[in-house]
Design a protein around this motif. Structure first.
Motif, PDB file in Angstrom:
ATOM      1  N   MET A   1       0.121  19.246  11.941  1.00 37.28           N
ATOM      2  CA  MET A   1      -0.765  20.795  11.483  1.00 37.28           C
ATOM      3  C   MET A   1      -0.677  19.581   9.979  1.00 37.28           C
ATOM      4  O   MET A   1      -1.519  19.654   9.707  1.00 37.28           O
ATOM      5  N   GLY A   2       0.089  18.668   9.845  1.00 38.02           N
ATOM      6  CA  GLY A   2      -0.137  17.551   9.075  1.00 38.02           C
ATOM      7  C   GLY A   2      -0.983  16.927   8.673  1.00 38.02           C
ATOM      8  O   GLY A   2      -1.932  16.209   8.528  1.00 38.02           O
ATOM      9  N   ALA A   3      -1.121  17.043  10.396  1.00 38.99           N
ATOM     10  CA  ALA A   3      -2.329  15.800  10.453  1.00 38.99           C
ATOM     11  C   ALA A   3      -3.656  16.373  10.878  1.00 38.99           C
ATOM     12  O   ALA A   3      -4.764  15.900  10.257  1.00 38.99           O
ATOM     13  N   TYR A   4      -3.909  17.585  11.108  1.00 44.66           N
ATOM     14  CA  TYR A   4      -5.214  18.254  10.629  1.00 44.66           C
ATOM     15  C   TYR A   4      -5.298  18.734   8.324  1.00 44.66           C
ATOM     16  O   TYR A   4      -6.787  18.297   8.690  1.00 44.66           O
ATOM     17  N   ILE A   5      -4.055  18.139   8.622  1.00 37.07           N
ATOM     18  CA  ILE A   5      -4.354  18.505   6.144  1.00 37.07           C
ATOM     19  C   ILE A   5      -4.660  17.304   6.055  1.00 37.07           C
ATOM     20  O   ILE A   5      -5.597  17.378   5.225  1.00 37.07           O
ATOM     21  N   SER A   6      -4.162  16.347   6.702  1.00 40.17           N
ATOM     22  CA  SER A   6      -4.215  14.604   6.614  1.00 40.17           C
ATOM     23  C   SER A   6      -5.510  14.102   6.886  1.00 40.17           C
ATOM     24  O   SER A   6      -6.776  13.700   6.298  1.00 40.17           O
ATOM     25  N   ALA A   7      -6.656  14.714   7.800  1.00 38.79           N
ATOM     26  CA  ALA A   7      -8.238  14.295   8.808  1.00 38.79           C
ATOM     27  C   ALA A   7      -9.016  15.304   7.771  1.00 38.79           C
ATOM     28  O   ALA A   7      -9.685  14.945   6.908  1.00 38.79           O
ATOM     29  N   ILE A   8      -8.546  15.934   7.176  1.00 36.73           N
ATOM     30  CA  ILE A   8      -9.676  16.803   6.180  1.00 36.73           C
ATOM     31  C   ILE A   8      -9.477  16.998   4.657  1.00 36.73           C
ATOM     32  O   ILE A   8     -10.250  15.925   4.050  1.00 36.73           O
ATOM     33  N   ALA A   9      -8.123  16.165   4.419  1.00 35.04           N
ATOM     34  CA  ALA A   9      -8.198  14.733   3.052  1.00 35.04           C
ATOM     35  C   ALA A   9      -9.418  13.591   3.372  1.00 35.04           C
ATOM     36  O   ALA A   9      -9.561  14.155   2.442  1.00 35.04           O
ATOM     37  N   ALA A  10      -8.993  13.400   4.480  1.00 37.28           N
ATOM     38  CA  ALA A  10      -9.635  12.211   4.347  1.00 37.28           C
ATOM     39  C   ALA A  10     -10.791  11.990   4.454  1.00 37.28           C
ATOM     40  O   ALA A  10     -11.658  11.382   4.124  1.00 37.28           O
ATOM     41  N   SER A  11     -11.360  13.395   4.951  1.00 42.68           N
ATOM     42  CA  SER A  11     -13.213  12.885   5.382  1.00 42.68           C
ATOM     43  C   SER A  11     -13.679  14.058   3.572  1.00 42.68           C
ATOM     44  O   SER A  11     -14.661  13.799   3.151  1.00 42.68           O
ATOM     45  N   ARG A  12     -12.852  14.000   2.365  1.00 38.08           N
ATOM     46  CA  ARG A  12     -12.981  14.633   1.210  1.00 38.08           C
ATOM     47  C   ARG A  12     -13.032  13.556   0.229  1.00 38.08           C
ATOM     48  O   ARG A  12     -12.948  13.855  -0.694  1.00 38.08           O
ATOM     49  N   LEU A  13     -12.188  12.587   0.811  1.00 37.39           N
ATOM     50  CA  LEU A  13     -11.739  11.699   0.297  1.00 37.39           C
ATOM     51  C   LEU A  13     -12.480   9.957   0.437  1.00 37.39           C
ATOM     52  O   LEU A  13     -12.207   9.173   1.797  1.00 37.39           O
ATOM     53  N   ALA A  14     -13.109   9.552  -0.442  1.00 33.86           N
ATOM     54  CA  ALA A  14     -13.936   8.612  -0.176  1.00 33.86           C
ATOM     55  C   ALA A  14     -13.029   7.237  -0.108  1.00 33.86           C
ATOM     56  O   ALA A  14     -12.877   5.937   0.579  1.00 33.86           O
ATOM     57  N   ASN A  15     -12.455   7.331  -0.792  1.00 35.04           N
ATOM     58  CA  ASN A  15     -11.344   5.758  -0.718  1.00 35.04           C
ATOM     59  C   ASN A  15     -10.296   6.097  -0.078  1.00 35.04           C
ATOM     60  O   ASN A  15      -8.958   5.271  -0.498  1.00 35.04           O
ATOM     61  N   THR A  16      -9.747   6.115   1.424  1.00 37.30           N
ATOM     62  CA  THR A  16      -9.114   6.457   2.146  1.00 37.30           C
ATOM     63  C   THR A  16      -9.010   5.517   2.420  1.00 37.30           C
ATOM     64  O   THR A  16      -9.892   5.207   3.259  1.00 37.30           O
ATOM     65  N   GLU A  17      -7.809   4.572   2.365  1.00 37.55           N
ATOM     66  CA  GLU A  17      -7.558   3.501   3.672  1.00 37.55           C
ATOM     67  C   GLU A  17      -7.378   3.408   4.653  1.00 37.55           C
ATOM     68  O   GLU A  17      -8.366   2.653   5.733  1.00 37.55           O
TER      69      GLU A  17
ATOM     70  N   GLY B   1       1.124  -1.448  -0.101  1.00 34.07           N
ATOM     71  CA  GLY B   1      -0.134   0.151  -0.167  1.00 34.07           C
ATOM     72  C   GLY B   1       0.692   1.420  -0.290  1.00 34.07           C
ATOM     73  O   GLY B   1       1.935   0.951   0.108  1.00 34.07           O
ATOM     74  N   THR B   2       0.245   2.021  -0.147  1.00 29.53           N
ATOM     75  CA  THR B   2       0.737   3.718   0.076  1.00 29.53           C
ATOM     76  C   THR B   2       0.593   4.754   0.868  1.00 29.53           C
ATOM     77  O   THR B   2      -0.712   4.820   1.201  1.00 29.53           O
ATOM     78  N   ILE B   3       1.852   5.130   1.563  1.00 32.07           N
ATOM     79  CA  ILE B   3       1.716   6.055   2.568  1.00 32.07           C
ATOM     80  C   ILE B   3       1.736   7.140   2.109  1.00 32.07           C
ATOM     81  O   ILE B   3       3.109   7.672   1.415  1.00 32.07           O
ATOM     82  N   ILE B   4       1.146   8.788   2.488  1.00 33.55           N
ATOM     83  CA  ILE B   4       1.201  10.066   1.869  1.00 33.55           C
ATOM     84  C   ILE B   4       1.214  10.308   3.525  1.00 33.55           C
ATOM     85  O   ILE B   4       0.187  10.752   3.748  1.00 33.55           O
ATOM     86  N   GLY B   5       2.568  10.811   3.341  1.00 31.07           N
ATOM     87  CA  GLY B   5       3.029  11.829   4.741  1.00 31.07           C
ATOM     88  C   GLY B   5       3.277  13.297   5.110  1.00 31.07           C
ATOM     89  O   GLY B   5       3.787  13.874   3.524  1.00 31.07           O
ATOM     90  N   SER B   6       2.377  14.179   5.279  1.00 31.04           N
ATOM     91  CA  SER B   6       2.317  15.273   5.625  1.00 31.04           C
ATOM     92  C   SER B   6       3.088  15.447   6.527  1.00 31.04           C
ATOM     93  O   SER B   6       2.353  15.370   7.586  1.00 31.04           O
ATOM     94  N   HIS B   7       3.867  16.488   6.560  1.00 33.93           N
ATOM     95  CA  HIS B   7       4.640  17.522   7.879  1.00 33.93           C
ATOM     96  C   HIS B   7       4.114  17.968   8.774  1.00 33.93           C
ATOM     97  O   HIS B   7       2.946  18.820   8.511  1.00 33.93           O
ATOM     98  N   GLY B   8       4.767  18.506   9.488  1.00 38.00           N
ATOM     99  CA  GLY B   8       3.838  19.958  10.547  1.00 38.00           C
ATOM    100  C   GLY B   8       4.020  21.272  10.179  1.00 38.00           C
ATOM    101  O   GLY B   8       5.263  21.366   9.278  1.00 38.00           O
ATOM    102  N   LEU B   9       4.119  22.217  10.931  1.00 42.58           N
ATOM    103  CA  LEU B   9       3.860  23.911  11.002  1.00 42.58           C
ATOM    104  C   LEU B   9       4.861  24.365  10.208  1.00 42.58           C
ATOM    105  O   LEU B   9       4.624  25.202   8.834  1.00 42.58           O
ATOM    106  N   THR B  10       5.918  24.256  10.789  1.00 45.02           N
ATOM    107  CA  THR B  10       7.666  24.987  10.337  1.00 45.02           C
ATOM    108  C   THR B  10       9.019  23.900   9.426  1.00 45.02           C
ATOM    109  O   THR B  10       9.854  24.062   9.692  1.00 45.02           O
ATOM    110  N   GLY B  11       7.757  22.263   9.509  1.00 41.31           N
ATOM    111  CA  GLY B  11       8.515  21.241   8.734  1.00 41.31           C
ATOM    112  C   GLY B  11       8.723  21.500   7.435  1.00 41.31           C
ATOM    113  O   GLY B  11       8.792  21.964   6.503  1.00 41.31           O
TER     114      GLY B  11
END
Length: 281
Positions: free
Chosen positions: A97-113, A23-33
Motif C-alpha cells: 500500500m505504501g507504494a501506491y501512497i508514494s507514487a501518488i505523492a511523487a506525482s504531486r511533488l515536483a521535487n521528488t528525487e 539524502g533523505t528516504i521516507i518510507g511508507s509501509h503496507g496495509l496492516t503494517g
C-alpha cells in the motif's frame, strides 16, 4: 530515534528516524503494517541516507485515520509530513500500500528525487482481494494477553516463510494494545478494509503521467502459500510502458518475505539505483 510529530495541518504521526548524509528516504509501509515493517530497509540504508519511517494514520502509534481514508488521503498526509519536516528533495520508498501512497505523492511533488516501489502500485485484481480480505479477519479478534496474539502471528508468518526472530517478535508486539479488558490489534478493521478497496480506484495512467523522477520497481513473484503472488507481474505493464526512467527488478521471494526477511540483493540493487545520480538532502 522514535518521536511524535504534529504536522502543519495538525495530524500526529509517530516516526522513526536514523541519520545519514546522502539524502533523505521516507518510507511508507503496507496495509496492516507500521514503521517496523521497514526495519531491514532502514537498517540497510542508515548511516548513508537519512531514513524516516512512520506509522500511517490508523496504524501503530499515529493518530486514527479519518472515515474517508484512502491511498489518496494517505498521500496527502505524506506530503503534509514531508513539508512539516522540511525535506527538500525526498526519496520516496513505499511497500505494498505504501507504494501506491508514494507514487501518488511523487506525482504531486515536483521535487521528488526518486521513487522506490516495493511490490505495489500495480494493478490489483480479484486474486489480490482473495488473498487479502480473509487475512483481515484477525483484526476483529481479542486476546486475554499479548502472548496469545504473538503465538497466532508466529504460526501465520512461519507458514509464509518468514524467519521468526527477536526483531519479528518486536514488530508483532508493536501491533497490539490493551483496551479496558482485552488485547487487540491497534488497527480498525473498517479503516483497513476501506483503504484496501481504494487500491481498485488507483488511476495508474493519470498518476504515472505526472511522475518525472527516476523510479525503481521491485516485483515479487513468490507464491503466498499455494495462491500465487499478491500482485501479478502483468499488473505492472502500464508502469513499464509509461515510465521512461524506470528500473525494474524481479525477485522470487514472496510479498511478505520482501520486508520481514533480510534481502541483501535487493538492498544492493536499490543502492546501485540511488548511486547513479547525485542526491541532495
Amino acid at each position: 530515534m522514535g518521536q511524535y510529530v504534529t504536522t502543519n495541518k495538525g495530524r500526529t504521526f509517530y516516526i522513526h528516524e536514523t541519520p545519514g548524509e546522502q539524502g533523505t528516504i521516507i518510507g511508507s509501509h503496507g496495509l496492516t503494517g507500521n514503521h517496523k515493517q521497514l526495519h531491514y530497509y532502514q537498517e540497510a540504508f542508515s548511516g548513508t541516507y537519512r531514513f524516516i519511517s512512520y506509522d500511517i494514520l490508523g496504524r501503530g502509534n499515529s493518530e486514527a485515520a479519518a472515515e474517508d481514508s484512502s491511498i489518496y488521503t494517505h498521500a496527502d498526509h505524506l506530503l503534509d509530513l514531508i513539508a512539516t519536516l522540511e525535506i527538500e528533495r525526498p526519496i520516496l520508498l513505499g511497500y505494498s500500500m505504501g507504494a501506491y501512497i508514494s507514487a501518488i505523492a511523487a506525482s504531486r511533488l515536483a521535487n521528488t528525487e526518486s521513487l522506490i516501489l516495493l511490490d505495489g502500485a500495480g494493478l490489483a485484481d480479484e486474486s489480490t482481494r482473495q488473498l487479502v480480505l480473509p487475512s483481515l479477519e484477525r483484526l476483529k479478534k481479542t486476546y486475554s494477553n499479548p502472548d496469545q496474539y504473538i503465538e497466532e502471528a508466529k504460526k501465520l508468518y512461519t507458514r509464509l516463510n518468514i524467519n521468526w526472530d527477536q526483531q519479528m517478535e518486536e514488530a508483532v508486539r508493536y501491533e497490539i494494545a490493551k483496551d479496558e479488558r482485552f488485547w487487540r490489534n491497534k488497527s480498525n478493521l473498517q479503516t483497513i478494509t476501506r483503504d484496501f478497496e481504494s487500491f481498485y480506484t488507483f488511476q495508474s495512467a493519470n498518476v504515472l503521467a505526472h511522475i518525472a523522477c527516476p523510479v525503481f520497481l521491485l516485483i515479487s513473484t513468490g507464491s503466498i502459500g499455494d495462491k500465487g503472488p499478491l500482485f501479478q507481474e502483468e499488473g505492472y505493464a502500464q508502469m513499464k510502458k509509461q515510465l521512461s526512467r524506470l528500473q525494474t527488478e524481479v525477485s522470487q521471494v514472496n510479498h511478505y518475505e520482501l520486508v520481514f526477511n533480510k534481502q541483501p540483493k535487493i538492498f544492493s540493487q536499490i543502492q546501485t539505483f540511488l548511486s547513479h545520480k547525485e542526491v541532495k538532502s
